[in-house]
Design a protein around this motif. Structure first.
Motif, PDB file in Angstrom:
ATOM      1  N   ARG A 221       0.810  -1.216   0.000  1.00 51.08           N
ATOM      2  CA  ARG A 221       0.000   0.000   0.000  1.00 51.08           C
ATOM      3  C   ARG A 221       0.843   1.266   0.000  1.00 51.08           C
ATOM      4  O   ARG A 221       0.302   2.363  -0.045  1.00 51.08           O
ATOM      5  N   SER A 222       2.145   1.137   0.014  1.00 50.14           N
ATOM      6  CA  SER A 222       3.001   2.326   0.026  1.00 50.14           C
ATOM      7  C   SER A 222       2.919   3.045  -1.326  1.00 50.14           C
ATOM      8  O   SER A 222       2.681   2.425  -2.365  1.00 50.14           O
ATOM      9  N   PRO A 223       3.113   4.356  -1.331  1.00 50.50           N
ATOM     10  CA  PRO A 223       3.004   5.125  -2.587  1.00 50.50           C
ATOM     11  C   PRO A 223       3.997   4.674  -3.664  1.00 50.50           C
ATOM     12  O   PRO A 223       3.662   4.652  -4.845  1.00 50.50           O
ATOM     13  N   PHE A 224       5.202   4.310  -3.254  1.00 50.05           N
ATOM     14  CA  PHE A 224       6.196   3.883  -4.249  1.00 50.05           C
ATOM     15  C   PHE A 224       5.745   2.613  -4.959  1.00 50.05           C
ATOM     16  O   PHE A 224       5.837   2.508  -6.186  1.00 50.05           O
ATOM     17  N   VAL A 225       5.262   1.643  -4.211  1.00 53.95           N
ATOM     18  CA  VAL A 225       4.824   0.382  -4.808  1.00 53.95           C
ATOM     19  C   VAL A 225       3.589   0.627  -5.686  1.00 53.95           C
ATOM     20  O   VAL A 225       3.479   0.055  -6.772  1.00 53.95           O
ATOM     21  N   GLN A 226       2.685   1.489  -5.241  1.00 54.94           N
ATOM     22  CA  GLN A 226       1.519   1.817  -6.054  1.00 54.94           C
ATOM     23  C   GLN A 226       1.944   2.478  -7.367  1.00 54.94           C
ATOM     24  O   GLN A 226       1.415   2.165  -8.426  1.00 54.94           O
ATOM     25  N   TYR A 227       2.924   3.373  -7.300  1.00 59.75           N
ATOM     26  CA  TYR A 227       3.450   4.022  -8.500  1.00 59.75           C
ATOM     27  C   TYR A 227       4.094   2.985  -9.419  1.00 59.75           C
ATOM     28  O   TYR A 227       3.902   3.004 -10.632  1.00 59.75           O
ATOM     29  N   LEU A 228       4.845   2.072  -8.842  1.00 62.60           N
ATOM     30  CA  LEU A 228       5.504   1.026  -9.618  1.00 62.60           C
ATOM     31  C   LEU A 228       4.476   0.144 -10.320  1.00 62.60           C
ATOM     32  O   LEU A 228       4.606  -0.149 -11.516  1.00 62.60           O
ATOM     33  N   PHE A 229       3.443  -0.273  -9.599  1.00 60.16           N
ATOM     34  CA  PHE A 229       2.405  -1.097 -10.204  1.00 60.16           C
ATOM     35  C   PHE A 229       1.658  -0.341 -11.293  1.00 60.16           C
ATOM     36  O   PHE A 229       1.304  -0.907 -12.325  1.00 60.16           O
ATOM     37  N   GLU A 230       1.402   0.934 -11.074  1.00 63.96           N
ATOM     38  CA  GLU A 230       0.713   1.741 -12.081  1.00 63.96           C
ATOM     39  C   GLU A 230       1.557   1.849 -13.344  1.00 63.96           C
ATOM     40  O   GLU A 230       1.052   1.739 -14.460  1.00 63.96           O
ATOM     41  N   ASP A 231       2.861   2.044 -13.170  1.00 63.95           N
ATOM     42  CA  ASP A 231       3.761   2.135 -14.310  1.00 63.95           C
ATOM     43  C   ASP A 231       3.803   0.815 -15.077  1.00 63.95           C
ATOM     44  O   ASP A 231       3.759   0.802 -16.304  1.00 63.95           O
ATOM     45  N   ILE A 232       3.864  -0.278 -14.363  1.00 65.81           N
ATOM     46  CA  ILE A 232       3.871  -1.601 -15.007  1.00 65.81           C
ATOM     47  C   ILE A 232       2.558  -1.825 -15.749  1.00 65.81           C
ATOM     48  O   ILE A 232       2.551  -2.309 -16.890  1.00 65.81           O
ATOM     49  N   GLN A 233       1.442  -1.459 -15.137  1.00 61.45           N
ATOM     50  CA  GLN A 233       0.140  -1.631 -15.770  1.00 61.45           C
ATOM     51  C   GLN A 233       0.044  -0.796 -17.048  1.00 61.45           C
ATOM     52  O   GLN A 233      -0.452  -1.274 -18.070  1.00 61.45           O
ATOM     53  N   ASN A 234       0.517   0.434 -17.004  1.00 61.93           N
ATOM     54  CA  ASN A 234       0.473   1.287 -18.199  1.00 61.93           C
ATOM     55  C   ASN A 234       1.338   0.724 -19.319  1.00 61.93           C
ATOM     56  O   ASN A 234       0.947   0.739 -20.483  1.00 61.93           O
ATOM     57  N   THR A 235       2.507   0.215 -18.967  1.00 61.93           N
ATOM     58  CA  THR A 235       3.394  -0.360 -19.974  1.00 61.93           C
ATOM     59  C   THR A 235       2.772  -1.589 -20.624  1.00 61.93           C
ATOM     60  O   THR A 235       2.755  -1.719 -21.846  1.00 61.93           O
ATOM     61  N   VAL A 236       2.230  -2.472 -19.817  1.00 58.53           N
ATOM     62  CA  VAL A 236       1.599  -3.681 -20.350  1.00 58.53           C
ATOM     63  C   VAL A 236       0.374  -3.317 -21.180  1.00 58.53           C
ATOM     64  O   VAL A 236       0.143  -3.901 -22.244  1.00 58.53           O
ATOM     65  N   SER A 237      -0.401  -2.340 -20.750  1.00 55.56           N
ATOM     66  CA  SER A 237      -1.570  -1.896 -21.512  1.00 55.56           C
ATOM     67  C   SER A 237      -1.152  -1.344 -22.868  1.00 55.56           C
ATOM     68  O   SER A 237      -1.807  -1.635 -23.885  1.00 55.56           O
ATOM     69  N   ASP A 238      -0.092  -0.565 -22.892  1.00 57.77           N
ATOM     70  CA  ASP A 238       0.402  -0.029 -24.166  1.00 57.77           C
ATOM     71  C   ASP A 238       0.835  -1.151 -25.099  1.00 57.77           C
ATOM     72  O   ASP A 238       0.591  -1.095 -26.310  1.00 57.77           O
ATOM     73  N   TRP A 239       1.496  -2.161 -24.552  1.00 57.09           N
ATOM     74  CA  TRP A 239       1.908  -3.313 -25.364  1.00 57.09           C
ATOM     75  C   TRP A 239       0.694  -4.027 -25.943  1.00 57.09           C
ATOM     76  O   TRP A 239       0.675  -4.378 -27.123  1.00 57.09           O
ATOM     77  N   LEU A 240      -0.314  -4.245 -25.129  1.00 58.89           N
ATOM     78  CA  LEU A 240      -1.502  -4.956 -25.592  1.00 58.89           C
ATOM     79  C   LEU A 240      -2.256  -4.158 -26.653  1.00 58.89           C
ATOM     80  O   LEU A 240      -2.734  -4.725 -27.644  1.00 58.89           O
ATOM     81  N   VAL A 241      -2.345  -2.850 -26.469  1.00 63.30           N
ATOM     82  CA  VAL A 241      -2.994  -2.007 -27.478  1.00 63.30           C
ATOM     83  C   VAL A 241      -2.201  -2.042 -28.774  1.00 63.30           C
ATOM     84  O   VAL A 241      -2.769  -2.126 -29.873  1.00 63.30           O
ATOM     85  N   SER A 242      -0.895  -1.992 -28.666  1.00 65.57           N
ATOM     86  CA  SER A 242      -0.044  -2.037 -29.844  1.00 65.57           C
ATOM     87  C   SER A 242      -0.211  -3.355 -30.598  1.00 65.57           C
ATOM     88  O   SER A 242      -0.300  -3.367 -31.830  1.00 65.57           O
TER      89      SER A 242
END
Length: 123
Positions: free
Chosen positions: A19-40
């Motif tokens: 629940r820490s902000p850093f881990v939430q930021y990390l997960f959000e970044d990973i999710q955005n990257t994977v989403s971009d890959w899937l859209v591509s």
């Protein structure tokens, strides 16, 4: 009993860390990257057919003026804009300031024959 407290403490620490902000930021970044890959990956076929359409139009209607080339880039940005162009200027015969006469007729024919205009069949 000691084992229960150790496991409970580990779970609590894990929850706090996740629940820490850093881990939430990390997960959000990973999710955005994977989403971009899937859209591509999902839009690869559409982008390829749009690129082929751009090349086909440039080849068959050459020489094009710079403003016409940029207009072709604009209308072939995605399949929805190609279909919108076809509906407005080819089916409804509206006046287009960039293409007129035989060039517009040729452009409409090229777009009509392209795979972009083919309707996707339901599975």
């Amino acid at each position: 009993m000691l084992r229960f407290f150790i496991i409970a403490a580990e779970i609590i620490v894990l929850i706090l860390v996740l629940r820490s902000p850093f881990v939430q930021y990390l997960f959000e970044d990973i999710q955005n990257t994977v989403s971009d890959w899937l859209v591509s990956i999902a839009t690869a076929a559409e982008r390829e057919s749009l690129t082929n359409l751009q090349e086909d139009i440039s080849g068959k209607l050459s020489p094009l003026k710079p403003y016409q080339q940029s207009y072709i880039q604009q209308i072939t940005a995605d399949s929805a804009s190609v279909k919108r162009f076809y509906h407005t200027y080819c089916e409804n015969d509206d006046i287009n300031p960039n293409f007129s006469g035989t060039k517009r007729a040729q452009l409409c024919l090229i777009i009509k024959q392209s795979p972009v205009m083919q309707v996707a069949k339901p599975d």
